[in-house]
Write a protein that holds these residues in place. Structure first.
Motif, PDB file in Angstrom:
ATOM      1  N   LEU A   1      -0.714   7.178   3.012  1.00  0.00           N
ATOM      2  CA  LEU A   1      -0.952   8.616   3.033  1.00  0.00           C
ATOM      3  C   LEU A   1      -0.293   9.468   2.996  1.00  0.00           C
ATOM      4  N   GLY A   2       0.672   9.412   4.085  1.00  0.00           N
ATOM      5  CA  GLY A   2       2.408  10.061   4.896  1.00  0.00           C
ATOM      6  C   GLY A   2       3.145   9.504   3.683  1.00  0.00           C
ATOM      7  N   ILE A   3       3.391   8.777   4.356  1.00  0.00           N
ATOM      8  CA  ILE A   3       4.669   7.916   2.778  1.00  0.00           C
ATOM      9  C   ILE A   3       3.769   8.403   1.945  1.00  0.00           C
ATOM     10  N   GLY A   4       2.653   8.322   0.972  1.00  0.00           N
ATOM     11  CA  GLY A   4       2.431   8.264  -0.493  1.00  0.00           C
ATOM     12  C   GLY A   4       3.304   9.772  -0.974  1.00  0.00           C
TER      13      GLY A   4
ATOM     14  N   THR B   1       0.761  -1.067  -0.500  1.00  0.00           N
ATOM     15  CA  THR B   1      -0.203   0.181  -0.363  1.00  0.00           C
ATOM     16  C   THR B   1       0.997   1.725  -0.487  1.00  0.00           C
ATOM     17  N   ALA B   2       1.995   1.209   0.955  1.00  0.00           N
ATOM     18  CA  ALA B   2       2.684   2.263   0.978  1.00  0.00           C
ATOM     19  C   ALA B   2       3.658   2.789  -0.323  1.00  0.00           C
ATOM     20  N   SER B   3       3.863   1.683  -0.657  1.00  0.00           N
ATOM     21  CA  SER B   3       4.457   2.167  -2.327  1.00  0.00           C
ATOM     22  C   SER B   3       3.777   2.383  -3.685  1.00  0.00           C
ATOM     23  N   LEU B   4       2.578   1.275  -3.123  1.00  0.00           N
ATOM     24  CA  LEU B   4       1.967   2.404  -4.614  1.00  0.00           C
ATOM     25  C   LEU B   4       0.859   3.927  -4.543  1.00  0.00           C
ATOM     26  N   ALA B   5       1.024   3.908  -2.908  1.00  0.00           N
ATOM     27  CA  ALA B   5       1.024   4.856  -2.679  1.00  0.00           C
ATOM     28  C   ALA B   5       1.606   6.319  -2.205  1.00  0.00           C
ATOM     29  N   ALA B   6       2.702   6.440  -2.684  1.00  0.00           N
ATOM     30  CA  ALA B   6       3.712   6.554  -4.039  1.00  0.00           C
ATOM     31  C   ALA B   6       4.182   7.281  -5.062  1.00  0.00           C
ATOM     32  N   ALA B   7       3.568   5.514  -6.119  1.00  0.00           N
ATOM     33  CA  ALA B   7       3.245   5.771  -7.267  1.00  0.00           C
ATOM     34  C   ALA B   7       2.500   6.252  -8.114  1.00  0.00           C
ATOM     35  N   ALA B   8       1.145   6.312  -6.763  1.00  0.00           N
ATOM     36  CA  ALA B   8       0.528   6.779  -7.516  1.00  0.00           C
ATOM     37  C   ALA B   8      -0.195   8.429  -7.426  1.00  0.00           C
ATOM     38  N   ALA B   9       1.075   8.749  -5.896  1.00  0.00           N
ATOM     39  CA  ALA B   9       1.027  10.509  -5.743  1.00  0.00           C
ATOM     40  C   ALA B   9       1.299  10.918  -6.710  1.00  0.00           C
ATOM     41  N   ASP B  10       2.855  10.549  -7.507  1.00  0.00           N
ATOM     42  CA  ASP B  10       3.492  10.811  -8.080  1.00  0.00           C
ATOM     43  C   ASP B  10       3.044  10.666 -10.167  1.00  0.00           C
ATOM     44  N   THR B  11       2.055  10.179  -9.766  1.00  0.00           N
ATOM     45  CA  THR B  11       1.391   9.543 -11.287  1.00  0.00           C
ATOM     46  C   THR B  11       0.584  10.905 -11.606  1.00  0.00           C
ATOM     47  N   TRP B  12      -0.347  11.308 -10.491  1.00  0.00           N
ATOM     48  CA  TRP B  12      -1.514  12.476 -10.071  1.00  0.00           C
ATOM     49  C   TRP B  12      -1.100  13.584  -9.919  1.00  0.00           C
ATOM     50  N   ALA B  13       0.532  13.726  -9.556  1.00  0.00           N
ATOM     51  CA  ALA B  13       1.017  15.276  -9.377  1.00  0.00           C
ATOM     52  C   ALA B  13       1.551  15.855 -11.265  1.00  0.00           C
ATOM     53  N   THR B  14       1.660  14.572 -11.770  1.00  0.00           N
ATOM     54  CA  THR B  14       2.163  15.281 -12.830  1.00  0.00           C
ATOM     55  C   THR B  14       0.834  15.360 -13.789  1.00  0.00           C
ATOM     56  N   ALA B  15      -0.147  14.535 -13.769  1.00  0.00           N
ATOM     57  CA  ALA B  15      -1.126  14.875 -14.755  1.00  0.00           C
ATOM     58  C   ALA B  15      -1.880  15.441 -13.910  1.00  0.00           C
TER      59      ALA B  15
ATOM     60  N   ALA C   1       8.641   1.811  -0.055  1.00  0.00           N
ATOM     61  CA  ALA C   1       8.205  -0.048   0.444  1.00  0.00           C
ATOM     62  C   ALA C   1       9.284   0.040   1.745  1.00  0.00           C
ATOM     63  N   VAL C   2      10.016   0.487   1.822  1.00  0.00           N
ATOM     64  CA  VAL C   2      11.172   0.598   3.093  1.00  0.00           C
ATOM     65  C   VAL C   2      10.065   1.245   4.021  1.00  0.00           C
ATOM     66  N   ALA C   3       9.594   2.012   4.344  1.00  0.00           N
ATOM     67  CA  ALA C   3       8.655   3.024   4.811  1.00  0.00           C
ATOM     68  C   ALA C   3       7.408   2.511   4.884  1.00  0.00           C
ATOM     69  N   GLY C   4       7.491   1.404   4.068  1.00  0.00           N
ATOM     70  CA  GLY C   4       6.077   1.118   4.995  1.00  0.00           C
ATOM     71  C   GLY C   4       6.630  -0.006   6.050  1.00  0.00           C
ATOM     72  N   TRP C   5       7.564  -1.123   5.426  1.00  0.00           N
ATOM     73  CA  TRP C   5       7.191  -1.566   6.590  1.00  0.00           C
ATOM     74  C   TRP C   5       7.945  -1.564   7.886  1.00  0.00           C
TER      75      TRP C   5
END
Length: 254
Positions: free
Chosen positions: A178-181, A105-119, A242-246
Motif C-alpha cells: 500500500l505504501g509503495i503503491g 504486489t508492490a509493482s501492481l499496487a503502483a500501477a493501480a494507484a496511477d490508474t485510479w488517480a487518473t480516473a 518492484a525494487v522497493a517491493g524486493w
C-alpha cells in the motif's frame, strides 16, 4: 501454480478482456504472457493481486471521464505496450525466488494507484496542481494532482495490496505494498512532470503528449525527453516499485 494452469487462467482472463474491449488483440497476447508468468511464479496470491489490478483498473477507467484524451492519450483499451508498462516489471519480479509475491504486489499496487488517480481525478471539480510548482494546470496534464485523485490512488493501491495480503495471509505484505503503491503514483507524476516528452501543435495551437497531434500535423517538442511517453513513465515507476517491493521483503518478509 503449474505452468499449464497459469497459462489457461491467463488466456481466459485476457480473452474476456478483449471481448469487453478492455484490451486490444496485441494487449490480450501481452496480458496472457504477463499473467502466465505471474501466476506460475506466485500462485493464487499473485493471481489475486493481478485480478484486483485488472478488474479494478478496467472498471474505474470505463466509468470516469477521460480528461487525458485532449492531450493525445491512448484511451481506455489497453494495447501491448500499456500492458507491458504496467505489468512487465511485475512479471519479471515473479521469477525472483521467495521475494516474487512482494515484488509483484508492490509493482501492481503502483500501477493501480496511477490508474485510479487518473480516473478518479477526472471527477474532481478542482483544477489539478502541478506536483512541483503547485500551479493550476489543465485537467489531464501529466504531473497534475488533485485531492480526489490522490484518494483514488490510495484506493487502487489498497485494492491490490489487500487482495494479495488476504490470500497470502501476510498483513505486512499488504501494508508495505500500500505504501509503495502510493509513493509509486507520486513518482509517476514526478516523472510525467519532468522527463515525459511534451509537445505543442502549432497547427491547432494545442498541447499534446505525442510528436504527431491527432489532427495529423507534426508537433513541436516544448519540454521533456522526446522519446519518453506515458508508457515509458509508467514502466519506470512500476520498475521502481518492484525494487522497493524486493527491499520490503528483505526487511519485513525474508
Amino acid at each position: 501454480m503449474p505452468l499449464l494452469t497459469a497459462l489457461l487462467c491467463s488466456a481466459l482472463i485476457s480473452a474476456a478482456g478483449w471481448r469487453l474491449r478492455a484490451l486490444t488483440r496485441g494487449g490480450g497476447l501481452a496480458a496472457t504472457a504477463v499473467g502466465t508468468t505471474i501466476l506460475a511464479g506466485t500462485g493464487w496470491a499473485g493471481m489475486a493481486a493481478l485480478g484486483a489490478f485488472f478488474v479494478g483498473a478496467s472498471w474505474v477507467s470505463r466509468r470516469a471521464p477521460d480528461r487525458s484524451a485532449a492531450f493525445g492519450a491512448k484511451g481506455q483499451t489497453r494495447d501491448a505496450w500499456q500492458v507491458l508498462a504496467n505489468g512487465g516489471a511485475a512479471a519479471l519480479g515473479a521469477l525472483v525466488p521467495e521475494a516474487g509475491l512482494w515484488i509483484v504486489t508492490a509493482s501492481l499496487a503502483a500501477a493501480a494507484a496511477d490508474t485510479w488517480a487518473t480516473a478518479v481525478g477526472g471527477w474532481s471539480r478542482r483544477a489539478p496542481r502541478h506536483i512541483l510548482t503547485w500551479a493550476p494546470v489543465p485537467a489531464g496534464t501529466s504531473g497534475g494532482l488533485t485531492p480526489l485523485g490522490t484518494m483514488g490512488a490510495v484506493a487502487g493501491a489498497l485494492l491490490v495490496a489487500g487482495a494479495a495480503a488476504v490470500v497470502a495471509g501476510t498483513p505486512r505484505l499488504g501494508a508495505a505494498a500500500l505504501g509503495i503503491g502510493a509513493l509509486g503514483m507520486l513518482l509517476d507524476s514526478l516523472l510525467g512532470a519532468t522527463l515525459q516528452g511534451r509537445f505543442h501543435c502549432d497547427h491547432c495551437d494545442a498541447p499534446t503528449e505525442r510528436a504527431r497531434h491527432r489532427c495529423g500535423a507534426g508537433a513541436r517538442r516544448v519540454a521533456g525527453v522526446a522519446w519518453l511517453g506515458n508508457d515509458g513513465v509508467n514502466a519506470l515507476a512500476t520498475a521502481a516499485a518492484a525494487v522497493a517491493g524486493w527491499a520490503a521483503w528483505r526487511m519485513l518478509g525474508g
